[in-house]
Design a protein around this motif. Structure first.
Motif, PDB file in Angstrom:
ATOM      1  N   ALA A  19      -3.664  71.648  57.523  1.00 54.59           N
ATOM      2  CA  ALA A  19      -2.592  72.355  56.813  1.00 54.59           C
ATOM      3  C   ALA A  19      -1.524  72.832  57.796  1.00 54.59           C
ATOM      4  O   ALA A  19      -0.323  72.746  57.515  1.00 54.59           O
ATOM      5  CB  ALA A  19      -3.162  73.527  56.014  1.00 54.59           C
ATOM      6  N   ALA A  20      -1.950  73.320  58.964  1.00 55.83           N
ATOM      7  CA  ALA A  20      -0.996  73.760  59.987  1.00 55.83           C
ATOM      8  C   ALA A  20      -0.136  72.596  60.451  1.00 55.83           C
ATOM      9  O   ALA A  20       1.089  72.712  60.586  1.00 55.83           O
ATOM     10  CB  ALA A  20      -1.740  74.384  61.169  1.00 55.83           C
ATOM     11  N   TYR A  21      -0.767  71.445  60.674  1.00 58.50           N
ATOM     12  CA  TYR A  21      -0.014  70.265  61.109  1.00 58.50           C
ATOM     13  C   TYR A  21       0.933  69.787  60.010  1.00 58.50           C
ATOM     14  O   TYR A  21       2.059  69.383  60.295  1.00 58.50           O
ATOM     15  CB  TYR A  21      -0.984  69.162  61.530  1.00 58.50           C
ATOM     16  CG  TYR A  21      -0.320  68.003  62.222  1.00 58.50           C
ATOM     17  CD1 TYR A  21       0.511  68.201  63.320  1.00 58.50           C
ATOM     18  CD2 TYR A  21      -0.526  66.701  61.787  1.00 58.50           C
ATOM     19  CE1 TYR A  21       1.112  67.137  63.960  1.00 58.50           C
ATOM     20  CE2 TYR A  21       0.069  65.629  62.427  1.00 58.50           C
ATOM     21  CZ  TYR A  21       0.896  65.843  63.512  1.00 58.50           C
ATOM     22  OH  TYR A  21       1.494  64.790  64.153  1.00 58.50           O
ATOM     23  N   ALA A  22       0.507  69.880  58.772  1.00 56.57           N
ATOM     24  CA  ALA A  22       1.389  69.508  57.663  1.00 56.57           C
ATOM     25  C   ALA A  22       2.613  70.419  57.624  1.00 56.57           C
ATOM     26  O   ALA A  22       3.730  69.958  57.340  1.00 56.57           O
ATOM     27  CB  ALA A  22       0.629  69.562  56.336  1.00 56.57           C
ATOM     28  N   VAL A  23       2.433  71.705  57.914  1.00 60.16           N
ATOM     29  CA  VAL A  23       3.573  72.629  57.996  1.00 60.16           C
ATOM     30  C   VAL A  23       4.533  72.148  59.076  1.00 60.16           C
ATOM     31  O   VAL A  23       5.748  72.095  58.865  1.00 60.16           O
ATOM     32  CB  VAL A  23       3.094  74.076  58.283  1.00 60.16           C
ATOM     33  CG1 VAL A  23       4.250  74.969  58.727  1.00 60.16           C
ATOM     34  CG2 VAL A  23       2.417  74.662  57.055  1.00 60.16           C
ATOM     35  N   GLN A  24       3.994  71.775  60.234  1.00 62.89           N
ATOM     36  CA  GLN A  24       4.848  71.293  61.316  1.00 62.89           C
ATOM     37  C   GLN A  24       5.618  70.040  60.912  1.00 62.89           C
ATOM     38  O   GLN A  24       6.827  69.953  61.127  1.00 62.89           O
ATOM     39  CB  GLN A  24       4.015  70.970  62.558  1.00 62.89           C
ATOM     40  CG  GLN A  24       3.508  72.181  63.288  1.00 62.89           C
ATOM     41  CD  GLN A  24       2.949  71.801  64.634  1.00 62.89           C
ATOM     42  OE1 GLN A  24       1.849  71.232  64.698  1.00 62.89           O
ATOM     43  NE2 GLN A  24       3.688  72.091  65.683  1.00 62.89           N
ATOM     44  N   LEU A  25       4.919  69.074  60.348  1.00 58.30           N
ATOM     45  CA  LEU A  25       5.568  67.819  59.980  1.00 58.30           C
ATOM     46  C   LEU A  25       6.607  68.015  58.877  1.00 58.30           C
ATOM     47  O   LEU A  25       7.698  67.441  58.934  1.00 58.30           O
ATOM     48  CB  LEU A  25       4.520  66.792  59.539  1.00 58.30           C
ATOM     49  CG  LEU A  25       3.601  66.274  60.640  1.00 58.30           C
ATOM     50  CD1 LEU A  25       2.531  65.360  60.046  1.00 58.30           C
ATOM     51  CD2 LEU A  25       4.388  65.552  61.720  1.00 58.30           C
ATOM     52  N   ALA A  26       6.286  68.832  57.879  1.00 55.14           N
ATOM     53  CA  ALA A  26       7.239  69.072  56.792  1.00 55.14           C
ATOM     54  C   ALA A  26       8.486  69.780  57.328  1.00 55.14           C
ATOM     55  O   ALA A  26       9.614  69.448  56.928  1.00 55.14           O
ATOM     56  CB  ALA A  26       6.585  69.885  55.674  1.00 55.14           C
ATOM     57  N   ALA A  27       8.296  70.740  58.223  1.00 55.48           N
ATOM     58  CA  ALA A  27       9.456  71.412  58.826  1.00 55.48           C
ATOM     59  C   ALA A  27      10.305  70.406  59.598  1.00 55.48           C
ATOM     60  O   ALA A  27      11.544  70.408  59.486  1.00 55.48           O
ATOM     61  CB  ALA A  27       8.995  72.555  59.739  1.00 55.48           C
ATOM     62  N   ASN A  28       9.660  69.526  60.360  1.00 54.15           N
ATOM     63  CA  ASN A  28      10.398  68.485  61.077  1.00 54.15           C
ATOM     64  C   ASN A  28      11.156  67.578  60.116  1.00 54.15           C
ATOM     65  O   ASN A  28      12.319  67.241  60.363  1.00 54.15           O
ATOM     66  CB  ASN A  28       9.462  67.628  61.920  1.00 54.15           C
ATOM     67  CG  ASN A  28       9.000  68.297  63.199  1.00 54.15           C
ATOM     68  OD1 ASN A  28       7.878  68.069  63.633  1.00 54.15           O
ATOM     69  ND2 ASN A  28       9.835  69.121  63.813  1.00 54.15           N
ATOM     70  N   ALA A  29      10.504  67.192  59.030  1.00 55.91           N
ATOM     71  CA  ALA A  29      11.146  66.308  58.051  1.00 55.91           C
ATOM     72  C   ALA A  29      12.384  66.958  57.441  1.00 55.91           C
ATOM     73  O   ALA A  29      13.324  66.257  57.058  1.00 55.91           O
ATOM     74  CB  ALA A  29      10.152  65.919  56.960  1.00 55.91           C
ATOM     75  N   LEU A  30      12.383  68.285  57.374  1.00 61.76           N
ATOM     76  CA  LEU A  30      13.544  69.008  56.832  1.00 61.76           C
ATOM     77  C   LEU A  30      14.589  69.310  57.901  1.00 61.76           C
ATOM     78  O   LEU A  30      15.597  69.957  57.621  1.00 61.76           O
ATOM     79  CB  LEU A  30      13.081  70.313  56.177  1.00 61.76           C
ATOM     80  CG  LEU A  30      12.284  70.136  54.882  1.00 61.76           C
ATOM     81  CD1 LEU A  30      11.667  71.458  54.448  1.00 61.76           C
ATOM     82  CD2 LEU A  30      13.173  69.559  53.781  1.00 61.76           C
TER      83      LEU A  30
END
Length: 186
Positions: free
Chosen positions: A117-128
């Motif tokens: 979940a933490a990594y998904a937060v990182q990736l989603a923030a990067n995608a935005l």
């Protein structure tokens, strides 16, 4: 951004400034995090968003109180001040171990789900379009921060995702890691 580009060019960025995600973007980020593998639907994690002057001041006080309570000294106090000012937004990721579930899952599986979940937060923030870094260290075990964030006995702060915009541009290139040391084919 193409998913493979995102995965192969993600980097930790340590010099962050405003802007940070707004409420709508945070909704997208957290929706992304809820899609990670989670055997049994336990959602063994939660997030605490630290954003805005009042929240950052509260975070700073908790970091400084950690140093005082744990008698960590002047160098650690300087680190606490740096962490408090590291980024315009911090997202604490807390592993919330579910006990007594109808279909219990091992604690280690729940920790892995929180990490995903933490990594998904990182990736989603990067995608935005935002940059970030995941920090850990003594702050994760701080009794002060655990209390401030409402952690239960088995809860663990697994990290703080520091989010903002890179102060300096840098090329997003693939690392092209030599995989021989990490991959074995049978």
């Amino acid at each position: 951004m193409d998913a493979l580009d995102l995965l192969t060019t993600r980097r930790s960025v340590r010099e962050l400034t405003a802007p940070a995600p707004d409420e709508l973007e945070l909704e997208t980020i957290f929706q992304s995090a809820t899609q990670v593998p989670d055997h049994g639907g336990l959602t063994p994690w939660r997030f605490v968003v630290i954003h805005g002057d009042a929240a950052k001041a509260r975070f700073r006080r908790a970091l400084e109180e950690t140093v005082v309570q744990m008698k960590l000294g002047d160098e650690s106090m300087k680190k606490a001040e740096k962490v408090a000012d590291f980024a315009p937004m911090a997202i604490a990721v807390i592993s919330k171990i579910a006990v007594g579930a109808e279909k219990p899952k091992p604690e280690w599986e729940q920790l892995l789900s929180a990490g995903a979940a933490a990594y998904a937060v990182q990736l989603a923030a990067n995608a935005l379009g935002y940059d970030n870094v995941w920090i850990t260290g003594l702050w994760c075990g701080s009794p002060v921060l655990r209390a401030e964030m409402g952690c239960g006995e088995k809860d663990r702060i697994i990290g703080f995702i520091m989010v903002g915009t890179a102060q300096h541009s840098f090329p997003k290139e693939e690392k092209n890691t030599n995989l021989e040391q990490f991959v074995t084919y049978w």
